[in-house]
Design an enzyme around this catalytic site. Structure first.
Site, PDB file in Angstrom:
ATOM      1  N   SER A  86     -30.300 -33.787   8.780  1.00 40.06           N
ATOM      2  CA  SER A  86     -29.395 -33.625   7.802  1.00 40.06           C
ATOM      3  C   SER A  86     -28.899 -35.214   7.705  1.00 40.06           C
ATOM      4  CB  SER A  86     -28.024 -32.956   8.619  1.00 40.06           C
ATOM      5  OG  SER A  86     -26.820 -32.840   8.088  1.00 40.06           O
ATOM      6  N   ASP A 275     -29.979 -27.676   4.985  1.00 41.08           N
ATOM      7  CA  ASP A 275     -29.484 -28.686   5.875  1.00 41.08           C
ATOM      8  C   ASP A 275     -30.355 -28.265   7.159  1.00 41.08           C
ATOM      9  OD1 ASP A 275     -28.288 -29.589   8.112  1.00 41.08           O
ATOM     10  OD2 ASP A 275     -26.785 -30.576   6.555  1.00 41.08           O
TER      11      ASP A 275
END
Length: 860
Positions: A86, A275
């Protein structure tokens, strides 16, 4: 490559502090991580690693302090492995690119302060109604990643250091892996994990099939961080940072050649990914695998740093003192959402604990060092190894069969969860009598007289032998004070570590082939034959024999030149000692221990916003921890709201990094506190932030979110940001999928019709400007009735966005009250009309009856 020359009186480094980084996710906490990455880059360059280009004038005092610390410690600080997810994956990618290109990491401050505003991330609004599947713009995120990559220049080839980058993602369409239980029942499990690897290493070695034979090959030109590869790097950044709903999913197709997990040839096609923190917010395992492959060219102190934007102190659970019936559904939902991240962090921490715990590696090194000095102990262990040989050989066969079962789980074939068949003594004896195994020794005599031309102990054993020799030379290197001796030991350790890398390349190739060519079988004999055939086809015995021979000869020559005590006289005796250790320590070990590689020693450092800094040592700020960061507010989107907030978080990233990185240097408490104070003040000056300004920020952060938002909304930029974001959310909520979109199945397909029905009603009510509506949504009566709600809410939205919810509910109640009043009056009027009709009918009835009953007055 870092200079391997010995330290001189002038202070050149003679120790290498090697950092492996694991960067956590955290949405807008990416700004704090950017500050950490900036400071790490400054430290590695100040210590003599990386680009020698001059630093900006404002950074010079910070640079000089780090340079002074590294010089006093006679150490260089290098970063050779980075793993991120992320927001951490995005920052890690930029830092790895700077290292791989041999230059400074520039542009991070500008990237996060100026480009990470919500206004910028939303992107330009569409000129006409269009389908939108995220609040923020994926295209804009891609542009920012490419701009940051283009700002990192290519340095000289000699300055490009070895670096491996891992970034994670989560597939939206994970392929099902078929399993069956012990009774033959089949079932499927989906696997959504994705890990991508980018690498630059001039000494990278692969073991591959070339012109019909298997050979070790060095690929010196491989550098995945060149500018020509910016597209793939930017795609990886978007893949790992595409936070659900905030950013749209991206295709992993351009990343297939870099995919590390699932394996490229495991049958998993390219998917759309989001993500990486959804499934794995702390990717430790690939880092621990990679550090084993690094060469040793000087005394090395390995440190694994976990960079996480949290204070690390757990608060009391919100349900600790409640009965089950008292806990609200919202509390249950919010707690449950956090548990997958807890599982990821816990599993990663448990992996670290198992690696840090005293285990096989420490036993090997301790016993090997004592055997070198004690001839009697060496003889005792050799005798013990002879006595345990049959048990070791049996355990070795069972372990390899077990490993073949485990490795085949990554293929598309059905994975059996039945227990590995337990070998019968007769079957094992039959294997040893009928099959000349080339991966397991056949006689105890091979301990004392190993055949180094045709290595018959298998790959993992060869890897452990080389790891033992390399680690022992490294231990001698760290303990020695003689400069001439240290130089000899460095050369020997470097030679053995290169041979160790070759052995690991052979091991990786063998495991890869094992996954596809040795399927699970209930027959030990059949599995042993397949393993035997694979080993011969890959020329493993000859290749490993050559590597072990060269390593043992180099070890023996190095120890003699360094004039260190040694009673072994031939390479065979050195290898024999290692094999005695192998038999004694592995005879009764569980299968996973028998086939496990020996990982190098390392220390673990957690880098988080734990400290407030000695410059702000006040009681009111003492326990703030991560609450001193704006990025932690508003569900971790806070830092994206305001430029000053991002500037503050970036500064704290640098301050927190400096606080923790001082642990790498051996400083007493008083010196460390003084150095930290000087360093923090220099960082504040470099960032053009005063102590008073940072103190004011800390005081502001003691407020609740609503009070923080009031201050932001007083600025024109705050109003613009709120308006831009709200418009994007409206577009997202009202978006209709394209007409040619493929039909999906499952929960989404069941929910979509109801959601679209809600949108058809909600948009005409709440959209302020009629031109934003489609023709069929311009419901005039409904818009007239809700005019008061829109007007009052929009007025509050213009003046103070924090008052908009109150204004909406207040105006909605008023509108509802007015509608009820109108309904009541109309109802009463309609009821009165009905009553009047009834009265009139009654009067007419009475009149008609009266007329009918009236007597004839003409009758006398």
């Amino acid at each position: 490559m870092v200079d391997t020359a010995e330290a001189s009186p002038e202070g050149r480094p003679n120790k290498d502090i090697r950092l492996a980084l694991v960067l956590n996710g955290g949405v807008s906490l990416a700004v704090w991580m950017g500050g950490v990455a900036h400071e790490l880059d400054l430290l590695r360059r100040a210590s003599g690693s990386g680009s020698p280009e001059p630093v900006p004038e404002n950074e010079a005092p910070v640079f000089e302090i780090w340079k002074e610390l590294a010089s006093n410690a006679k150490a260089s600080v290098t970063i050779d492995v980075i793993s991120g997810t992320s927001a951490g994956g995005l920052n890690g990618m930029l830092l790895a690119t700077a290292i791989g290109r041999g230059t400074a990491l520039t542009g991070l401050r500008k990237l996060w302060r100026d480009s990470a505003a919500l206004n910028s991330l939303v992107g330009s609004p569409p000129t006409k109604p269009t389908y939108q599947n995220s609040v923020l713009s994926g295209k804009r995120l891609r542009e920012l990643a490419e701009i940051a990559l283009n700002d990192i220049n290519d340095g000289a080839l000699s300055l490009q250091e070895p670096i491996t980058l891992f970034v994670t993602a989560t597939a939206l369409d994970g392929k099902s892996r078929p399993f069956k239980d012990s009774f033959g029942n089949h079932f499927d499990i989906r696997d959504h994990r994705r890990v991508y690897r980018f690498q630059h290493d001039r000494s990278a070695v692969t073991y591959k099939q070339i012109k019909g034979g298997w050979h070790l090959e060095i690929n010196p030109s491989k550098n995945d961080f060149h500018r020509e590869n910016n597209n793939a790097l930017a795609q990886a950044a978007c893949a790992t940072a595409s936070y659900p709903v905030a950013f749209p999913p991206v295709s992993e197709y351009p990343l297939m050649e870099y995919r590390h997990l699932p394996r490229p040839h495991s049958g998993y096609p390219a998917s759309c990914v989001i993500d990486g923190g959804v499934l794995n917010n702390a990717p430790f395992e690939p880092v621990l695998e990679e550090i084993t492959k690094r060469e040793i060219d000087k005394p090395v102190e390995r440190v694994v740093i976990y960079i996480v934007p949290s204070a690390g102190k757990m608060e009391q659970e919100s349900t600790a003192h409640q009965e089950g019936e008292e806990i609200s559904w919202l509390t249950t939902l919010l707690n449950a959402i956090q548990y997958p991240q807890e599982a990821n962090l816990r599993s990663g921490t448990e992996t670290l604990f198992s690696q840090l715990s005293r285990g096989v590696r420490d036993k090997h090194l301790d016993l090997f060092g004592r055997m070198r000095e004690d001839k009697g102990l060496s003889s005792t262990l050799l005798s013990a190894a002879h006595g345990l040989f049959e048990e070791y050989r049996r355990n070795r066969v069972e372990s390899m069969i077990w490993e073949s079962y485990q490795r085949s789980a990554d293929t598309g074939s059905v994975t059996s969860l039945a227990s590995t068949p337990e070998a019968q003594a007769e079957e094992i004896r039959d294997i040893f009598s009928r099959i000349p195994l080339n991966w397991c020794p056949s006689s105890p005599s091979e301990i004392c007289k190993p055949n180094l031309a045709e290595w018959g102990w298998g790959i993992v054993t060869a890897e452990r032998v080389l790891q033992t020799l390399s680690s022992h030379l490294h231990e001698q290197l760290k303990a020695s004070e003689n400069l001439a001796r240290r130089k000899i030991l460095i050369e020997g350790a470097l030679t053995v570590s290169k041979l160790l890398r070759d052995a690991i390349a052979v091991l990786d190739a063998a495991w890869s082939q094992l996954r596809h060519r040795v399927a699970p079988t209930n027959s030990y004999t059949e599995a042993a034959v397949k393993l035997n055939k694979l080993s011969m086809e890959m020329r493993i015995p000859k290749t490993l024999g050559k590597l072990v021979t060269e390593a043992s000869e180099s070890y023996l020559e190095t120890m003699r030149k360094a004039d260190l005590e040694l009673h072994w006289e031939t390479p065979e005796q050195v290898v024999s000692a290692c094999l005695a250790l192998e038999v004694v320590t592995q005879a009764f070990a569980p299968p996973e221990k028998v086939v496990r590689q020996l990982s190098p020693k390392f220390k673990f450092l957690r880098l988080g916003p734990d400290s407030t800094s000695p410059l702000f040592n006040e009681d009111r700020f003492a326990d703030m921890g991560d609450q001193k960061l704006y990025g932690i507010r508003f569900q971790h989107f806070g830092a994206f709201i305001d430029r000053d907030w991002r500037a503050s978080d970036f500064v704290w990233g640098r301050l927190d990094a400096a606080h923790h990185l001082l642990c790498l240097f051996d400083l007493d408490d008083e010196t460390r506190e003084d150095t930290e104070r000087r360093l923090h003040q220099a960082i504040l000056d470099a960032e053009d932030h005063s102590r008073e300004e940072m103190t004011k920020n800390l005081a502001d952060l003691l407020q609740c979110d609503g009070d923080l938002m009031k201050g932001i909304y007083a600025k024109r930029s705050g109003k613009d940001t709120a308006r831009t974001l709200s418009n994007s959310i409206v577009r997202l909520l009202s978006a209709h999928p394209p007409k040619n979109a493929a039909r999906t199945t499952g929960v989404a397909d069941k929910v979509r019709p109801h959601w679209q029905k809600f949108i058809r009603i909600a948009r005409p009510v709440f959209v302020a400007e009629e031109k934003q509506l489609e023709q069929h949504e311009r419901n005039l009566p409904l818009r007239i009735l809700t005019c008061h709600i829109r007007k009052r809410t929009r007025s509050a939205y213009e003046d103070d966005v924090t008052q908009a919810p109150k204004a909406f509910f207040r105006s909605a109640l008023r509108t509802a009250a007015v509608l009820l009043l109108i309904s009541f009056v109309v109802g009463r009027l309609m009821n009165l009309r009905k009553r009047w009709q009834q009265i009139r009918f009654t009067l007419l009835s009475w009149l008609a009856r009266g007329l009918a009953d009236e007597p004839d007055r003409s009758d006398p």
